[in-house]
Design an enzyme around this catalytic site. Structure first.
Site, PDB file in Angstrom:
ATOM      1  N   PRO A 112       0.828  -1.212   0.000  1.00  0.00           N
ATOM      2  CA  PRO A 112       0.000   0.000   0.000  1.00  0.00           C
ATOM      3  C   PRO A 112       0.862   1.261   0.000  1.00  0.00           C
ATOM      4  O   PRO A 112       1.913   1.304   0.646  1.00  0.00           O
ATOM      5  CB  PRO A 112      -0.824  -0.118   1.286  1.00  0.00           C
ATOM      6  CG  PRO A 112      -0.238  -1.219   2.079  1.00  0.00           C
ATOM      7  CD  PRO A 112       0.621  -2.050   1.181  1.00  0.00           C
ATOM      8  N   GLY A 116       3.957   3.727   5.350  1.00  0.00           N
ATOM      9  CA  GLY A 116       5.127   3.403   6.170  1.00  0.00           C
ATOM     10  C   GLY A 116       5.667   2.021   5.900  1.00  0.00           C
ATOM     11  O   GLY A 116       6.473   1.502   6.672  1.00  0.00           O
ATOM     12  N   GLY A 118       7.293   1.238   3.038  1.00  0.00           N
ATOM     13  CA  GLY A 118       8.416   1.318   2.100  1.00  0.00           C
ATOM     14  C   GLY A 118       8.022   1.099   0.651  1.00  0.00           C
ATOM     15  O   GLY A 118       8.838   0.615  -0.146  1.00  0.00           O
ATOM     16  N   ALA A 121      10.406   2.952  -1.786  1.00  0.00           N
ATOM     17  CA  ALA A 121      11.741   2.342  -1.830  1.00  0.00           C
ATOM     18  C   ALA A 121      11.694   1.028  -2.609  1.00  0.00           C
ATOM     19  O   ALA A 121      12.589   0.716  -3.399  1.00  0.00           O
ATOM     20  CB  ALA A 121      12.254   2.096  -0.414  1.00  0.00           C
ATOM     21  N   ALA A 122      10.624   0.257  -2.408  1.00  0.00           N
ATOM     22  CA  ALA A 122      10.520  -1.036  -3.100  1.00  0.00           C
ATOM     23  C   ALA A 122      10.332  -0.842  -4.601  1.00  0.00           C
ATOM     24  O   ALA A 122      10.944  -1.547  -5.408  1.00  0.00           O
ATOM     25  CB  ALA A 122       9.364  -1.845  -2.513  1.00  0.00           C
ATOM     26  N   ASP A 163      15.236   2.904   5.073  1.00  0.00           N
ATOM     27  CA  ASP A 163      14.317   2.218   4.152  1.00  0.00           C
ATOM     28  C   ASP A 163      15.066   1.631   2.956  1.00  0.00           C
ATOM     29  O   ASP A 163      14.917   0.456   2.621  1.00  0.00           O
ATOM     30  CB  ASP A 163      13.247   3.184   3.625  1.00  0.00           C
ATOM     31  CG  ASP A 163      12.175   3.502   4.654  1.00  0.00           C
ATOM     32  OD1 ASP A 163      12.406   3.222   5.838  1.00  0.00           O
ATOM     33  OD2 ASP A 163      11.116   4.028   4.274  1.00  0.00           O
TER      34      ASP A 163
END
Ligand code: PMV
Length: 329
Positions: A112, A116, A118, A121-122, A163
């Site tokens: 989602p 929070g 990540g 970042a992913a 992260d």
């Protein structure tokens, strides 16, 4: 640390992915030089598919926001800006002297957005892995982490670096700004339930709020950060011993300190209380707070009860994550 690379570059289509993350202990204080612990959530991932595009016809198809971003367009929204920054960072790393190839990149994420976990970042790590593998090159996790950090700055302004590091290495890590990351000992697996408040977490806003308070009155905030650092240290020892009760206690203590800092909110408090009442060993917000997700550490036989309690308390989504044991090498 071992290198994680799940890209398959054997055909003209290259697929790659990267995992979500949760901050187990230490968010916010980590921005002020204290340590924090983050864990990967391997079952929840962002995926990309990379293929060659006709010259000048590069594009990014972002399924989760229902958008297609064409290379060279002048007006893109914030998602497009972030995605193109990730692509350009990866291409710059591969072909410093140009010319850049035209690529069509499809992105889909199970993580989602703005909770929070990540997601940014992913997505950026999966993009870099996919592009680099598509071009037949390799990327060390340190370099991947740097590339992801650059895109994180677009989203968060002044990220601590935790992260991008946990997503690049895909291991449970102890992280301290300036010192980097260490894999940590985890003597037994952890079962974590991640409950989504359904409210977008405003990491930039919560980090800015803490910054304003710290600038106005540093001493009490420094004391809170020191207390959080102690919690992180105790949590790390508990993980090394496999003492889940103590780890849960430190998560509860961390939540109290985050609430004192001012980054919790009623929706997070409701989910945290529901998880504890249903048998969680500890529960806290995870990430920037002010909305977003909370995490609960649960004994395996309480998983169903805690999940039901989170949903009954208003969680819009619950992810069950198992963090495997690991030995720091
Ligand atoms: O991106 P989030 O929401 O997981 O927040 C990261 C954790 C913070 O400590 C609040 C910020 C940071 O850069 O470390």
């Amino acid at each position: 640390m071992t290198r994680h690379n799940d890209a398959d570059a054997s055909t003209a289509i290259t697929r790659a992915s990267a995992c979500a993350k949760a901050i187990l202990l230490g968010e916010h204080a980590v921005v002020y030089g204290r340590p924090a612990i983050a864990v990967p959530i391997p079952a929840c991932r962002a995926w990309v598919t990379v293929r060659d595009a006709p010259a000048g016809g590069g594009s990014i198809i972002a399924h989760d926001v229902g958008a297609r971003y064409l290379a060279g367009s002048f007006c893109v929204d914030e998602h497009g800006e972030f995605l193109w920054a990730a692509v350009e960072g990866a291409l710059r790393a591969c072909c410093a002297s140009g010319p850049w190839p035209s690529l069509e990149i499809e992105v889909h994420s199970e993580i989602p957005i703005a909770r929070g976990m990540g997601s940014g970042a992913a997505v950026s790590a999966a993009m870099a892995r996919g592009i680099v593998a598509h071009l037949g090159l390799a990327l060390a996790p340190e370099r991947l982490s740097e590339l992801v950090y650059d895109t994180e700055r677009l989203l968060h302004g002044t990220p601590s670096g935790i992260d991008n590091t946990v997503v690049a290495y895909e291991q449970a890590i102890w992280y301290r700004q300036g010192e980097g990351a260490e894999p940590i000992d985890l003597a037994i697996p952890l079962t974590l339930l991640i409950g989504d408040t359904g409210i977008p977490s405003r990491t930039r806003a919560s980090v800015a709020l803490v910054r304003r308070c710290w600038e106005a009155e540093p001493a009490p905030l420094e004391a809170l950060f020191d207390a959080i650092a102690e919690v992180v240290q105790r949590g790390r020892s508990a993980m090394g011993r496999g003492d889940l009760v103590e780890l849960g206690r430190q998560m509860d203590r961390n939540q109290a300190l985050l609430a004192e800092l001012g980054v919790s909110d009623p929706a997070l408090e409701r989910l945290v209380a529901a998880a504890r009442q249903a048998g969680a060993l500890g529960a806290k917000l995870s990430g920037g707070g002010m909305g977003g997700c909370m995490i609960a550490l649960v004994p395996e036989d309480a998983t169903e009860a805690v999940e039901a309690a989170l949903r009954a308390a208003g969680a819009t989504g619950v992810v069950v994550a198992r963090i495997e044991r690991q030995r720091a090498t």
